[in-house]
Design an enzyme around this catalytic site. Structure first.
Site, mmCIF file in Angstrom:
data_model
loop_
_atom_site.group_PDB
_atom_site.id
_atom_site.type_symbol
_atom_site.label_atom_id
_atom_site.label_comp_id
_atom_site.label_asym_id
_atom_site.label_seq_id
_atom_site.Cartn_x
_atom_site.Cartn_y
_atom_site.Cartn_z
ATOM 1 N N TRP A 165 -66.233 -8.870 1.507
ATOM 2 C CA TRP A 165 -66.367 -8.635 2.952
ATOM 3 C C TRP A 165 -65.291 -7.673 3.433
ATOM 4 O O TRP A 165 -65.583 -6.727 4.167
ATOM 5 C CB TRP A 165 -66.262 -9.963 3.698
ATOM 6 C CG TRP A 165 -66.516 -9.866 5.174
ATOM 7 C CD1 TRP A 165 -67.717 -9.902 5.814
ATOM 8 C CD2 TRP A 165 -65.530 -9.690 6.212
ATOM 9 N NE1 TRP A 165 -67.550 -9.776 7.171
ATOM 10 C CE2 TRP A 165 -66.220 -9.648 7.441
ATOM 11 C CE3 TRP A 165 -64.146 -9.580 6.201
ATOM 12 C CZ2 TRP A 165 -65.558 -9.493 8.659
ATOM 13 C CZ3 TRP A 165 -63.485 -9.426 7.420
ATOM 14 C CH2 TRP A 165 -64.186 -9.389 8.630
ATOM 15 N N ASP A 242 -46.952 -13.364 2.370
ATOM 16 C CA ASP A 242 -47.780 -12.682 1.385
ATOM 17 C C ASP A 242 -47.529 -13.315 0.013
ATOM 18 O O ASP A 242 -46.378 -13.587 -0.335
ATOM 19 C CB ASP A 242 -47.418 -11.197 1.377
ATOM 20 C CG ASP A 242 -48.317 -10.392 0.458
ATOM 21 O OD1 ASP A 242 -49.495 -10.249 0.779
ATOM 22 O OD2 ASP A 242 -47.826 -9.909 -0.581
#
Length: 522
Positions: A165, A242
């Site tokens: 996506w 992250d």
């Protein structure tokens, strides 16, 4: 030059006609932040500015239903002398997208909002020599809306679906028509080889030339740092929340020698190989790391080290007038209209005056008096003006700032407030929506917040899948076609493809298997 469109105008242009939303965009001014890349021993951190952008869209009150937040995305923008990084920090839906009343098979409104917001922030910053859009795709039940995973209307993508996506969404940004700019996409999925990673590329990549692909399975180290041959701890960026940043912290806490080398990981390839064994990448879910790299005025990417040398030579050839600094004394004469009291100018000047000062998490205020200006001018005599002082940087910040501009403390307080709400169910979601908007008004001391968006794009429905029975009929049609004799063609004339296929289909449908006999062998 093309007319600069506001974010509400851009969103209205891509959303389908009849779709009504309300958009809330808030941001912070550029603020000193820790450097993304660890400095070499004996060197100072690279001066870095960070600004945060948060966009939330809601389904407004209608037909007795209260307003509810539907989707949100946060993007952090890091600016240094050589690189501008747009980091997609978080994105999440609340599970009430059905309230948008979209037609079946219509393009995704969330995808259109996401790509438009990224493009809105990216476009004015492409004046810089090198710009990168970075994100990691990791599937979770909820990011920004607590309790939203309990809503039946929330479509939670699995790891592979989510990576695909994001590749499709950012492919729109990559292929957006623009002049004087080279762009490529780089994807790494730890634990997947090149052939497996290629399966995540968007369908458009199949039409790209093999000699000049737009999508590549690699980490673009030479495009992000000036010297990719240095130890890997100086080549991988340390971005907030992250997975690879947490791996960097673990490695740095273990052992680092005087040259900046780790004991266990010796090369960049080994770093990414070890990432595949990290819990976040090996607990049954894949994580995709994606970079879009843009280079101004290039037909092919040039290594950042070579690019920095080229820019330095160009600046040395310019006249002192062209290298004049933007200061509070002359900034009022600039087209950007930035004034002496503007926090953007104050922050940029502070960064230029003390490029080696330790980063701070709070906004920097300018010192009173003329000593600061004298220090800036003395420090930059005979040297090119740093990229942070360029008018384009200040103009890009001004052109893309949110409807509300908050300092970092107010911004973080509003983000923390959202994480303390509850979106489990429409009633709780409506109360949480009202609470978050009220908190924004309280912190910013403004009377209203939010812009209505009325979609005006023509609805384009995706083509429905062809049923299997039709597909098989077409196969029968093609195999049943026979060549006509020339005489028949002259008498009846040339028939259309449709009528010929139709006659063949009839023949194929009425032909019984019992009538088909094989010719005996002689």
């Amino acid at each position: 030059m093309a007319e600069k469109l506001s974010l509400p105008s851009r969103l209205a242009a891509v959303l389908p006609l009849g779709l009504d939303l309300r958009a809330y965009h808030l941001s912070t001014p550029p603020t000193p932040a820790p450097a993304l890349f660890a400095p070499l021993n004996g060197h100072d951190e690279e001066a870095t500015l960070c600004e945060s952008h948060f966009l939330v869209v809601s389904s407004p009150e209608h037909h007795g239903h209260e307003e509810v937040l539907v989707y949100a995305i946060e993007i952090l923008i890091f600016t240094t002398r050589s690189l501008v990084t747009l980091f997609v920090s978080k994105a999440d839906s609340s599970g009430f997208s059905l309230r948008l009343n979209q037609q079946k098979r219509s393009p995704s409104a969330v995808a259109a909002i996401t790509s438009t917001f990224v493009e809105f922030l990216l476009e004015p910053r492409l004046a810089s020599s090198r710009v990168v859009v970075s994100l990691f795709a990791r599937s979770q039940n909820q990011y920004l809306f607590p309790g939203s995973s309990e809503n039946a209307g929330k479509h939670i993508l699995d790891d592979r679906q989510l990576i695909k996506w994001w590749c499709r969404v950012l492919d729109r940004v990559l292929r957006h028509p623009r002049h004087d700019s080279m762009a490529t996409a780089h994807l790494l999925v730890p634990g997947c080889d090149k052939s497996e990673t290629k399966a995540f590329f968007p369908p458009s990549s199949r039409a790209d030339s093999s000699s000049d692909p737009k999508w590549v399975n690699s980490y673009p180290a030479s495009l992000l740092v000036t010297d990719p041959s240095i130890p890997p701890r100086h080549v991988v960026p340390h971005l907030p929340d992250d997975p690879k940043a947490r791996f960097l912290d673990d490695l740095n806490g273990d052992f680092v020698d005087e040259k900046g080398n780790w004991r266990s990981v010796k090369s960049l390839d080994q770093f990414w190989e070890m990432m595949s064994y990290r819990q976040e990448c090996s607990a049954g879910r894949l994580v995709g790391f994606l970079w879009l790299v843009f280079s101004r005025g290039q037909t092919k990417h040039v290594a950042l080290g070579e690019l920095a040398q080229t820019v330095q030579i160009e600046n040395l050839n310019k006249t002192p007038t062209q290298l004049s600094l933007i200061t509070p004394a002359n900034s009022q004469q600039q087209e950007t209209g930035v004034t002496e009291s503007d926090p953007l100018t104050a922050t940029a000047l502070e960064m230029i005056a003390e490029p080696s000062s330790p980063p701070s998490s709070s906004p920097v205020q300018p010192e009173s008096g003329s000593n600061t200006l004298e220090q800036i001018q003395n420090a930059n005599q005979g040297a090119p003006a740093p990229a942070l002082a360029e008018k384009s940087m200040l103009s890009a910040t001004e052109d893309t700032q949110g409807e509300l501009v908050m300092n970092v403390h107010e911004y973080q307080a509003l983000m923390d407030h959202l994480l303390q709400t509850d979106f489990a169910g429409e009633s709780l979601a409506a109360k949480s929506t009202r609470s978050w908007i009220d908190k924004a008004l309280e912190l910013s001391q403004v009377a209203s917040f939010g812009r209505p968006i009325h979609g005006r794009a023509a609805r384009v429905l995706a083509q429905p899948p062809v049923p299997d029975i039709v597909s098989s009929a077409q196969v029968n049609m093609l195999t049943g076609i026979r060549k006509k004799r020339k005489a028949d063609t002259m008498e009846k004339g040339t028939t259309t493809v449709e009528s010929t296929l139709g006659a063949s289909a009839a023949t194929a449908n009425t032909l019984l298997s019992s009538l088909v006999r094989k010719k005996p062998k002689s």
